[in-house]
Scaffold this active site. Structure first.
Site, PDB file in Angstrom:
ATOM      1  N   LYS A 127     -14.776   7.979  -3.585  1.00  0.00           N
ATOM      2  CA  LYS A 127     -16.045   8.255  -2.900  1.00  0.00           C
ATOM      3  C   LYS A 127     -16.588   9.621  -3.293  1.00  0.00           C
ATOM      4  O   LYS A 127     -17.794   9.791  -3.497  1.00  0.00           O
ATOM      5  CB  LYS A 127     -15.848   8.188  -1.382  1.00  0.00           C
ATOM      6  CG  LYS A 127     -15.487   6.796  -0.914  1.00  0.00           C
ATOM      7  CD  LYS A 127     -15.105   6.735   0.555  1.00  0.00           C
ATOM      8  CE  LYS A 127     -14.544   5.348   0.857  1.00  0.00           C
ATOM      9  NZ  LYS A 127     -13.997   5.220   2.199  1.00  0.00           N
ATOM     10  N   HIS A 145       0.805  -1.227   0.000  1.00  0.00           N
ATOM     11  CA  HIS A 145       0.000   0.000   0.000  1.00  0.00           C
ATOM     12  C   HIS A 145       0.831   1.265   0.000  1.00  0.00           C
ATOM     13  O   HIS A 145       0.272   2.358   0.098  1.00  0.00           O
ATOM     14  CB  HIS A 145      -0.909   0.051   1.233  1.00  0.00           C
ATOM     15  CG  HIS A 145      -1.951  -1.001   1.271  1.00  0.00           C
ATOM     16  ND1 HIS A 145      -3.215  -0.810   0.758  1.00  0.00           N
ATOM     17  CD2 HIS A 145      -1.930  -2.259   1.760  1.00  0.00           C
ATOM     18  CE1 HIS A 145      -3.925  -1.903   0.949  1.00  0.00           C
ATOM     19  NE2 HIS A 145      -3.165  -2.805   1.539  1.00  0.00           N
ATOM     20  N   LYS A 189      -8.570  13.387   5.158  1.00  0.00           N
ATOM     21  CA  LYS A 189      -7.696  12.219   5.084  1.00  0.00           C
ATOM     22  C   LYS A 189      -6.681  12.325   6.213  1.00  0.00           C
ATOM     23  O   LYS A 189      -6.551  13.386   6.828  1.00  0.00           O
ATOM     24  CB  LYS A 189      -6.989  12.123   3.732  1.00  0.00           C
ATOM     25  CG  LYS A 189      -6.390  13.440   3.237  1.00  0.00           C
ATOM     26  CD  LYS A 189      -5.797  13.318   1.849  1.00  0.00           C
ATOM     27  CE  LYS A 189      -6.822  13.421   0.754  1.00  0.00           C
ATOM     28  NZ  LYS A 189      -6.767  12.325  -0.189  1.00  0.00           N
ATOM     29  N   THR A 249      -8.755   6.243  -1.786  1.00  0.00           N
ATOM     30  CA  THR A 249     -10.112   5.698  -1.952  1.00  0.00           C
ATOM     31  C   THR A 249     -11.120   6.806  -1.676  1.00  0.00           C
ATOM     32  O   THR A 249     -12.226   6.782  -2.208  1.00  0.00           O
ATOM     33  CB  THR A 249     -10.368   4.516  -0.997  1.00  0.00           C
ATOM     34  OG1 THR A 249      -9.921   4.886   0.308  1.00  0.00           O
ATOM     35  CG2 THR A 249      -9.636   3.275  -1.464  1.00  0.00           C
TER      36      THR A 249
END
Ligand code: GFP
Ligand code: PLP
Length: 796
Positions: free
Chosen positions: A644, A353, A532, A640
């Site tokens: 959204k 990741h 975030k 991500t």
């Protein structure tokens, strides 16, 4: 299982029964909490039918099972998800209405299960939802953190952390499994006995399982999330207690519980590092035992393991699962090392990741060897075997006094995947260049996705209704059907409804912020949102620097024709990450000054909402006009949040980084505000020693904004507070904030201009919705099933 048709009075009875017999309350005196618990239990009962059915089918079919090992599962609230997935909204509303209760109020009483830091943990939660929706037999394994990620609040603009207490109230979703306990060890010695090598750990601890059913869309399938809690093998020393040493008597218990106490304990000191490694081994080893126990209950031949079991390592945190499985197969079950390694290799896969070097886990071999002496030997043997097969290689899992979990995971895994096309390419070119050359088929890409149930259907009911009215409800588990919306986007009446939904979502956010924070936001302004984890590579400081420059420009000309904006931030900074915490404080200080400025406040408001979590994301994303995805190119593996926002009709201002690249490809260049250097330009630019100074010299707006950090404009009581941020940006600026500033400014003015044409803006936003269907985590999971696991859906 045939769905029984139940009447609403049947559910009403179920609710009342739980209120009475589970909660022991009379409806006359029940509190919100009692109603929520009664409702959760009544919903859980419905889940259990499907759950038992799915489990039975999984055993009967004996197909391949998927095990998703993750240190984080950021699942958020579960009640609404359960109600919606079971298609029980009306039944529940009716039943609650009968007792004079409001469903929304009850749903809002549920605490957020914050068992994750950010994107990685939320991805795991979306995957659980998709695995159940698709009907892939799977199980998530993680840690039942008693306190999860810390709670964030602000004091004088500074982040203050306090423990998250989601388990203070009983958690209605889980089933404790006292019978599923494994004893695990740390430390001790490796002994050689009758030609066998055996590990005799010194410190023992038990892992106890807690299961949560994860119900898929329309209740067709349910999988399990199994979380491990630490328990003492010998909980209480009666001898010490009787001798009056009460603290020492309970010490074992306290130590054991520490292991599942908090997510990511501060690991800047040795004790923190040790605890972290123990946590990783604790949940990985317990999961491996559980997987083997289940396999053994159905099979005699261990060689079948890779046929029946696919293990996914979510990042390197569970990487020790590989050596642990190898140890059991070789040391305890007597397989040859080579055979054991082949079996492990056949089962294990690893998702990377991040390419950030500091985020790739490496353990000092002394610490590692002290806690896991046998595993260190096994890692050496894995290296030897790899070296034998590839004598030209220079990289190993253990080198330079360190155990390198990325290399270990790569060498052990059958498949290694990146999480966006760009990230996967960069992985091949950078961190795993040499290993990729040796194993050119091992790396695959599986671009991330998000569950459309939670992240559109549930969090944005207005938009969901509009979509379903237009194209039917097939999109909820087949998101690419959203493309059928395209013809409607040209219809004026439809677009007006679309605009109406966004306006209502913004209004709801305005009311929420007014109620919870006493700040009145302007609903007519553009809602520009960056939410975030706080990190320099995500560049919240680029955003606030541009806001400062913009504010300065508005101040110069307060009667100009400005496009009103509300800038909203949310995100937590790791406890020991002082620079990120200072950025939070700066944003809060800028907000204080700017929001009080009569000359500019009609055009610019700034707010930092505390304690970012799943529930807050669910409130903010549907209300966004503009999504800030502004990381330094090459640094954000995927993102991500970006998906959204697009799915909920926000336009993106972003760099060509991570999945932004694929979002832009799909929504179209005209419907995306692009800026900034490309990943290879970033690498080039960084080689110029004075890149930041050159950028500052070329852009007076940037120079002026940085000066405002230096001259104490935002901290008159402490003028030097932000000098170090300005200095960092001027003299080092590793993440190239200055070099990207000018182009970011340009893109933001394009955004302003576009927002002044509401019809055009709405059309662009609607195209983002219609073209984001590919970003469903259902698509991602199907990719894993086919390319990595070889697993199949058990739904007919
Ligand atoms: C990490 C990466 C993100 C990526 C997620 C999920 O998230 O780019 O989208 O994993 O793959 F950084 P964080 O947990 O670091 O936020
Ligand atoms: N935290 C929460 C609560 C989220 O919902 C998400 C994704 O939307 C993230 C973190 C990750 O955000 P990003 O992908 O922008 O880093």
């Amino acid at each position: 299982m045939a769905r029984k048709v139940r009447t609403s009075s049947e559910f009403r009875d179920a609710l009342l029964k739980h209120l009475t017999y589970t909660m022991g309350k009379d409806p006359e005196h029940a509190q919100f909490f009692d109603w929520r618990m009664a409702l959760s239990h009544a919903i859980r009962d419905r889940m259990v039918d499907h759950w038992v059915d799915s489990t039975r089918k999984t055993y009967e079919q004996d197909g391949k099972r998927v095990y998703y090992l993750s240190m984080e599962f950021l699942i958020g609230r579960l009640l609404e998800d359960g109600i919606v997935n079971l298609e029980m909204v009306e039944e529940v509303e009716d039943a609650l209405d009968h007792f004079g209760m409001d469903m929304r109020t009850i749903l809002n009483d549920e605490p957020d299960a914050a068992l994750g830091n950010g994107g990685l943990g939320r991805l795991a939660a979306c995957f659980l939802d998709s695995l159940s929706t698709i009907g892939c037999p799977a199980m998530g394994y993680g840690i039942r953190y008693e306190n999860g990620l810390f709670k964030q609040s602000f004091v004088d603009g500074r982040q203050v952390e306090s423990p998250e207490t989601w388990l203070q109230e009983p958690h209605p979703w889980e089933f404790e499994r006292p019978e599923v306990r494994f004893t695990l060890g740390f430390g001790g010695d490796v002994i050689y006995e009758n030609g066998k090598t055996l590990w005799r750990p010194a410190e023992l601890i038990q892992a106890e399982a807690f299961d949560t059913p994860i119900i898929g869309w329309k209740g067709k399938w349910a999988n399990t999330l199994r979380l491990w809690a630490g328990r003492a093998v010998d909980p209480f020393d009666l001898g010490l207690f009787n001798a009056g040493d009460f603290a020492a008597a309970a010490e074992h218990e306290a130590l054991a519980r520490t292991i599942s106490r908090v997510l990511y304990p501060e690991d800047s000191n040795e004790a923190g590092k040790e605890l972290r490694l123990k946590q990783e081994f604790f949940f990985s080893a317990a999961s491996i035992r559980d997987i083997l126990r289940r396999f053994d209950s159905q099979h005699d031949d261990i060689r079948l393991l890779p046929k029946k079991v696919a293990i996914q390592l979510n990042d390197t945190h569970p990487a020790i699962a590989g050596p642990e499985l190898l140890r059991i197969l070789h040391d305890e079950r007597g397989l040859s090392f080579e055979d054991a390694l082949e079996i492990v290799h056949g089962c294990m896969n690893y998702t990377n990741h991040t390419l950030l070097p500091e985020a790739l886990e490496r353990w000092d071999e002394r610490l590692f060897g002290r806690l896991l002496p046998r595993h260190l030997q096994i890692i050496d043997r894995i290296d030897d075997a790899h070296f034998k097969a590839h004598p030209q290689r220079t990289l190993s899992a253990r080198s330079d006094g360190q155990v390198k979990m990325g290399e270990l995971s790569f060498i052990v895994a059958n498949r290694v995947n990146g999480v966006s096309a760009l990230h996967t390419d960069l992985m091949k070119q950078t961190v795993f260049k040499e290993l990729h050359a040796l194993h050119p088929d091992r790396i695959v890409n599986e671009t991330n996705g998000v569950t459309p149930r939670r992240w559109l259907h549930n969090c944005n009911p207005g938009l969901s209704r509009l979509i379903t009215d237009t194209i039917g409800d097939g999109w909820v588990d087949d998101l690419e059907q959203l493309e059928k919306l395209e013809p409607s986007i040209r219809d004026k009446v439809w677009i007006e409804r679309f605009e109406g939904v966004k306006a209502a979502n913004k209004q709801a956010l305005v009311s929420y912020v007014a109620q919870t924070h006493g700040v009145k936001l302007n609903p007519a302004a553009m809602f520009d949102i960056q939410i975030k984890r706080m990190h320099e590579y995500k560049r919240q400081h680029l955003n606030i620097l541009e806001a400062i420059a913009h504010w300065q420009e508005i101040k110069d000309n307060p009667n100009g024709d400005w496009t009103p904006r509300v800038k909203i931030f949310a995100g937590k900074a790791a406890q020991g990450y002082h620079f990120a915490k200072d950025i939070i404080r700066l944003i809060n200080d800028v907000a204080k000054l700017v929001n009080a400025d009569h000359a500019t406040r009609d055009y610019l408001q700034v707010i930092f909402l505390p304690n970012y979590n799943v529930t807050l994301a669910e409130r903010l994303i549907p209300a966004a006009d503009l999504s800030e995805q502004i990381s330094t190119a090459g640094k954000e593996a995927s993102g991500t949040g970006n998906m959204k926002f697009a799915l909920n009709g926000a336009l993106t201002v972003g760099t060509l980084d991570g999945a932004n690249v694929e979002i832009r490809e799909r929504v179209g260049d005209d419907n995306f505000f692009l800026f900034g250097m490309l990943a290879d330009e970033v690498m080039q630019r960084r080689m110029m020693h004075d890149h930041a100074q050159q950028a500052i010299a070329a852009d007076p707006r940037l120079a002026r904004a940085l000066n405002a950090l230096r001259d104490g404009t935002f901290s008159p009581e402490d003028p030097g507070r932000y000098t170090h941020i300005a200095d960092n940006l001027t003299w080092s600026d590793y993440f190239l904030v200055c070099s990207d500033f000018t182009d970011y400014w340009r893109a933001q003015r394009e955004v302003d201009a576009a927002y002044r044409n509401p019809d055009k803006w709405a059309e662009m936003a609607a195209l983002n919705v219609a073209r984001s269907g590919w970003f469903s985590s259902d698509r991602t999971i199907r990719g894993y099933m086919c390319d990595i696991w070889g697993a199949e859906s058990l739904l007919a």
